[in-house]
Design a protein around this motif. Structure first.
Motif, mmCIF file in Angstrom:
data_model
loop_
_atom_site.group_PDB
_atom_site.id
_atom_site.type_symbol
_atom_site.label_atom_id
_atom_site.label_comp_id
_atom_site.label_asym_id
_atom_site.label_seq_id
_atom_site.Cartn_x
_atom_site.Cartn_y
_atom_site.Cartn_z
ATOM 1 N N PHE A 32 40.053 44.113 35.624
ATOM 2 C CA PHE A 32 40.491 42.751 35.312
ATOM 3 C C PHE A 32 42.000 42.722 35.082
ATOM 4 C CE2 PHE A 32 41.793 40.323 31.514
ATOM 5 C CZ PHE A 32 41.844 39.065 32.087
ATOM 6 N N GLY A 33 42.498 43.697 34.334
ATOM 7 C CA GLY A 33 43.919 43.738 34.011
ATOM 8 C C GLY A 33 44.819 43.818 35.242
ATOM 9 N N ARG A 34 44.331 44.486 36.284
ATOM 10 C CA ARG A 34 45.116 44.589 37.517
ATOM 11 C C ARG A 34 45.199 43.262 38.267
ATOM 12 N NH1 ARG A 34 42.387 49.526 37.668
ATOM 13 N NH2 ARG A 34 40.781 48.704 39.049
ATOM 14 N N SER A 35 44.265 42.364 38.032
ATOM 15 C CA SER A 35 44.276 41.096 38.774
ATOM 16 C C SER A 35 44.877 39.937 37.979
ATOM 17 C CB SER A 35 42.859 40.726 39.207
ATOM 18 O OG SER A 35 42.079 40.355 38.092
ATOM 19 N N PHE A 36 45.091 40.125 36.693
ATOM 20 C CA PHE A 36 45.577 39.046 35.834
ATOM 21 C C PHE A 36 47.080 39.197 35.611
ATOM 22 C CE2 PHE A 36 46.383 37.057 31.688
ATOM 23 C CZ PHE A 36 45.822 35.813 31.918
ATOM 24 N N ASP A 37 47.821 38.137 35.906
ATOM 25 C CA ASP A 37 49.266 38.160 35.715
ATOM 26 C C ASP A 37 49.755 36.722 35.551
ATOM 27 O OD1 ASP A 37 51.966 38.608 35.669
ATOM 28 O OD2 ASP A 37 52.100 39.393 37.711
ATOM 29 N N CYS A 38 50.085 36.331 34.335
ATOM 30 C CA CYS A 38 50.490 34.943 34.081
ATOM 31 C C CYS A 38 51.867 34.613 34.635
ATOM 32 C CB CYS A 38 50.416 34.624 32.597
ATOM 33 S SG CYS A 38 48.788 33.989 32.154
ATOM 34 N N ALA A 39 52.566 35.592 35.163
ATOM 35 C CA ALA A 39 53.857 35.303 35.789
ATOM 36 C C ALA A 39 53.669 34.749 37.201
ATOM 37 C CB ALA A 39 54.702 36.573 35.844
ATOM 38 N N ARG A 40 52.458 34.782 37.695
ATOM 39 C CA ARG A 40 52.165 34.298 39.050
ATOM 40 C C ARG A 40 51.372 32.993 38.998
ATOM 41 N NH1 ARG A 40 51.885 38.861 43.186
ATOM 42 N NH2 ARG A 40 53.060 40.497 42.171
ATOM 43 N N PRO A 41 51.319 32.279 40.111
ATOM 44 C CA PRO A 41 50.535 31.033 40.147
ATOM 45 C C PRO A 41 49.062 31.306 39.843
ATOM 46 C CG PRO A 41 51.949 31.199 42.070
ATOM 47 C CD PRO A 41 52.064 32.496 41.351
ATOM 48 N N LEU A 42 48.464 30.454 39.046
ATOM 49 C CA LEU A 42 47.072 30.556 38.605
ATOM 50 C C LEU A 42 46.793 31.860 37.860
ATOM 51 C CD1 LEU A 42 45.276 29.079 41.753
ATOM 52 C CD2 LEU A 42 45.843 27.902 39.630
ATOM 53 N N CYS A 43 47.826 32.488 37.343
ATOM 54 C CA CYS A 43 47.727 33.751 36.576
ATOM 55 C C CYS A 43 47.013 34.853 37.339
ATOM 56 C CB CYS A 43 47.018 33.516 35.242
ATOM 57 S SG CYS A 43 47.938 32.466 34.120
ATOM 58 N N SER A 44 47.133 34.854 38.639
ATOM 59 C CA SER A 44 46.347 35.797 39.426
ATOM 60 C C SER A 44 47.204 36.567 40.426
ATOM 61 C CB SER A 44 45.243 35.050 40.185
ATOM 62 O OG SER A 44 44.363 35.944 40.792
ATOM 63 N N ARG A 45 47.008 37.875 40.475
ATOM 64 C CA ARG A 45 47.663 38.700 41.479
ATOM 65 C C ARG A 45 46.899 38.687 42.786
ATOM 66 N NH1 ARG A 45 49.276 44.118 38.113
ATOM 67 N NH2 ARG A 45 50.826 43.100 36.830
ATOM 68 N N ASP A 46 45.608 38.384 42.715
ATOM 69 C CA ASP A 46 44.816 38.317 43.941
ATOM 70 C C ASP A 46 43.924 37.088 43.911
ATOM 71 O OD1 ASP A 46 43.187 39.260 41.941
ATOM 72 O OD2 ASP A 46 42.306 40.874 43.098
ATOM 73 N N SER A 47 43.515 36.680 45.108
ATOM 74 C CA SER A 47 42.688 35.485 45.222
ATOM 75 C C SER A 47 41.716 35.667 46.380
ATOM 76 C CB SER A 47 43.557 34.248 45.437
ATOM 77 O OG SER A 47 44.306 34.384 46.622
#
Length: 182
Positions: free
Chosen positions: A126-141
């Motif tokens: 989960f931690g690898r995919s979550f990033d609030c610096a990106r749109p929708l707080c997601s590194r992947d979609s």
């Protein structure tokens, strides 16, 4: 527990903790059921749109993939409490008394170790995919409609954490039953 059996309820601390965890387990199982029911409506909508309007639901597979962790994992702690989860109990089902409680204790401890490790790994995933610096707080979609994947990835460690709490309670209960010969 061998087969489906009622959970002992009395005024002990263990029983009170068990009853305190039960509403959370029921809520998780309810979420799982709602997700299954919702996917049924999405399927009807998609098939109806494709058949009659030549326009199926965009991203149908993405929605299914996002709901799959809810369907598959959220209710696992509830069925573990009841003893209704799929298991092999040909050997354990023939045991009685302390022998039964010993083997249940050992099996719950082994499951607890495994689920604890899986919880840690799922949290890292989960931690690898979550990033609030990106749109929708997601590194992947997702591929089709761009759904963020972190909510689905968060469901797994949350459900496993509830299962860890259940397994801890069961380990104490089985250990107590073995020691006291209940």
């Amino acid at each position: 527990m061998a087969g489906s059996a009622a959970v002992l309820e009395d005024s002990s601390l263990l029983s009170r903790l068990d009853r305190a965890l039960l509403p959370l387990e029921r809520f998780c199982a309810l979420l799982s059921g709602i997700a299954i029911f919702s996917l049924m409506f999405l399927a009807v909508y998609s098939v109806t749109g494709r058949k009659f309007f030549a326009s199926p639901l965009m991203g149908y597979v993405d929605y299914i993939e996002a709901a799959m962790p809810i369907i598959a994992i959220m209710g696992i702690s509830y069925v573990q409490r009841d003893g209704t989860h799929v298991r092999m109990d040909m050997f354990i089902g023939a045991l009685k008394g302390r022998a039964l409680w010993f083997f249940e204790f050992v099996s719950v401890l082994l499951i607890l170790v495994l689920i604890t490790l899986l919880t840690w790994g799922a949290w890292e995933h989960f931690g690898r995919s979550f990033d609030c610096a990106r749109p929708l707080c997601s590194r992947d979609s997702s591929i089709d409609v761009g759904l963020p994947t972190w909510p689905s990835k968060l469901i797994v460690p949350v459900a496993f954490a509830v299962l860890v709490a259940r397994l801890l309670l069961q380990a104490v209960g089985y250990g107590r039953a073995f020691v006291l010969g209940l």
